[in-house]
Motif scaffolding. Sequence first.
Motif, short mmCIF file in Angstrom:
data_model
loop_
_atom_site.label_atom_id
_atom_site.label_comp_id
_atom_site.label_asym_id
_atom_site.label_seq_id
_atom_site.Cartn_x
_atom_site.Cartn_y
_atom_site.Cartn_z
N MET A 1 23.63 25.40 16.62
CA MET A 1 24.79 25.20 15.76
C MET A 1 24.55 24.61 14.29
SD MET A 1 27.68 23.36 14.66
CE MET A 1 27.46 21.63 15.53
N LYS A 2 23.85 23.48 14.40
CA LYS A 2 23.58 22.94 13.18
C LYS A 2 22.44 23.73 12.10
CE LYS A 2 22.25 18.81 14.80
NZ LYS A 2 21.68 17.48 15.11
N ARG A 3 21.44 24.40 12.87
CA ARG A 3 20.73 25.31 12.10
C ARG A 3 21.57 26.38 11.42
NH1 ARG A 3 17.24 30.57 14.07
NH2 ARG A 3 19.52 30.77 14.11
N ASP A 4 22.40 26.99 12.25
CA ASP A 4 23.26 27.99 11.73
C ASP A 4 24.28 27.82 10.39
OD1 ASP A 4 22.14 29.67 13.39
OD2 ASP A 4 23.67 30.01 14.67
N HIS A 5 24.65 26.50 10.65
CA HIS A 5 25.46 25.82 9.71
C HIS A 5 24.79 25.43 8.28
CE1 HIS A 5 28.83 23.27 7.98
NE2 HIS A 5 27.85 22.29 7.87
N VAL A 6 23.39 24.97 8.73
CA VAL A 6 22.52 24.70 7.40
C VAL A 6 22.21 25.93 6.74
CG1 VAL A 6 20.40 23.81 6.88
CG2 VAL A 6 21.94 22.43 8.11
N LEU A 7 21.83 26.81 7.38
CA LEU A 7 21.31 28.16 6.69
C LEU A 7 22.59 28.73 6.03
CD1 LEU A 7 19.14 29.49 9.76
CD2 LEU A 7 18.41 28.49 7.28
N LYS A 8 23.62 28.63 6.59
CA LYS A 8 24.97 29.45 6.02
C LYS A 8 25.31 28.71 4.58
CE LYS A 8 29.84 30.41 6.86
NZ LYS A 8 30.80 29.37 6.28
N ARG A 81 10.77 20.85 2.61
CA ARG A 81 11.01 20.99 4.08
C ARG A 81 12.45 20.11 4.29
NH1 ARG A 81 7.93 18.54 9.20
NH2 ARG A 81 8.77 16.73 8.43
N LEU A 82 13.21 20.67 4.97
CA LEU A 82 14.78 20.11 5.27
C LEU A 82 14.71 19.82 6.86
CD1 LEU A 82 17.21 22.37 3.18
CD2 LEU A 82 16.01 20.40 2.51
N SER A 83 15.56 18.73 7.47
CA SER A 83 15.43 18.63 8.73
C SER A 83 17.04 18.92 9.20
CB SER A 83 15.25 17.43 9.08
OG SER A 83 15.52 17.17 10.55
N PHE A 84 17.44 19.64 10.07
CA PHE A 84 18.49 19.74 10.52
C PHE A 84 18.97 18.98 11.69
CE2 PHE A 84 16.82 23.87 11.82
CZ PHE A 84 17.10 23.88 13.00
N GLY A 85 18.07 17.78 12.09
CA GLY A 85 18.15 17.12 13.32
C GLY A 85 19.32 15.89 13.14
N PRO A 86 19.56 15.71 11.99
CA PRO A 86 20.60 14.69 11.78
C PRO A 86 21.91 15.06 12.33
CG PRO A 86 19.46 14.49 9.83
CD PRO A 86 18.84 15.87 10.69
N PRO A 87 22.89 14.21 12.43
CA PRO A 87 24.43 14.44 12.92
C PRO A 87 24.97 15.54 11.60
CG PRO A 87 24.15 12.19 13.04
CD PRO A 87 23.00 12.81 12.49
N GLY A 94 24.17 15.66 2.87
CA GLY A 94 22.80 16.09 2.30
C GLY A 94 23.02 17.36 1.68
N LEU A 95 23.76 18.37 2.20
CA LEU A 95 23.75 19.76 1.65
C LEU A 95 24.64 19.51 0.37
CD1 LEU A 95 24.05 21.63 5.06
CD2 LEU A 95 22.59 21.96 3.32
N ASP A 96 25.79 18.60 0.29
CA ASP A 96 26.48 18.39 -0.89
C ASP A 96 25.65 17.94 -2.08
OD1 ASP A 96 28.57 19.22 0.82
OD2 ASP A 96 29.44 17.32 1.06
N ALA A 97 24.88 17.21 -1.86
CA ALA A 97 23.83 16.65 -2.91
C ALA A 97 22.92 17.55 -3.39
CB ALA A 97 22.95 15.48 -2.20
N ILE A 98 22.30 18.44 -2.28
CA ILE A 98 21.50 19.69 -2.81
C ILE A 98 22.22 20.69 -3.76
CG2 ILE A 98 20.34 21.82 -1.96
CD1 ILE A 98 19.61 20.18 0.44
N GLU A 99 23.45 20.89 -3.37
CA GLU A 99 24.48 21.54 -4.12
C GLU A 99 24.79 21.06 -5.38
OE1 GLU A 99 28.40 24.41 -3.27
OE2 GLU A 99 28.32 22.59 -2.17
N LYS A 100 24.89 19.72 -5.57
CA LYS A 100 25.28 19.19 -6.86
C LYS A 100 24.13 19.34 -7.74
CE LYS A 100 26.28 14.78 -8.93
NZ LYS A 100 26.50 13.25 -8.58
N VAL A 101 23.02 19.26 -7.24
CA VAL A 101 21.75 19.22 -8.02
C VAL A 101 21.56 20.59 -8.52
CG1 VAL A 101 19.11 18.91 -8.14
CG2 VAL A 101 20.65 17.10 -7.00
N VAL A 102 21.60 21.51 -7.64
CA VAL A 102 21.33 22.91 -8.10
C VAL A 102 22.57 23.49 -9.03
CG1 VAL A 102 21.51 25.13 -6.93
CG2 VAL A 102 20.22 23.44 -5.93
N LYS A 103 23.68 23.12 -8.83
CA LYS A 103 24.76 23.43 -9.79
C LYS A 103 24.41 22.79 -11.22
CE LYS A 103 28.77 24.39 -7.02
NZ LYS A 103 30.24 23.86 -6.54
N THR A 104 24.20 21.50 -11.15
CA THR A 104 23.65 20.94 -12.65
C THR A 104 22.46 21.62 -13.15
OG1 THR A 104 24.53 18.89 -11.90
CG2 THR A 104 23.22 18.73 -13.65
#
Length: 129
Positions: A1-8, A81-87, A94-104
């Motif tokens: 479930m977490k893998r699919d969430h991160v990929l989406k 490399r990203l890990s989707f092991g955390p809660p 983390g994905l929000d941070a990635i999105e912020k950096v990419v948008k900037t």
Amino acid sequence: MKRDHVLKRLREMHLDVDIPPQATFYVWLNLEKLPSPINNGLTFFEELLKEKTIVIPGIFFDINPAHRRNLFNSPCHHFVRLSFGPPLEELDRGLDAIEKVVKTARKEGTRAFGHSYKKSLDSTSDHHI
């Protein structure tokens, strides 16, 4: 479930995962299509540290016996490399941070991240990492 969430989430950011993971909890994110300077793993890593998020630059996994090539020429240079092991809630931060950096980066390019990156990237032939 977490893998699919991160990929989406990564797909929604128009970020490339060339080979989705099948038996690990790691994602290899291809940065090549991102604007400079965040299209390489080291700079992407540095910018995400500012957002209190950690990814691992792909060159950390490059096998380069006897240092036969400069790591800036590594086939792993444009990956992290990203890990989707955390809660899930931590993954979303983390994905929000990635999105912020990419948008900037997409909006402002190099100037959003300071002038020192451009100089270091322009002179990669001088670096021996």
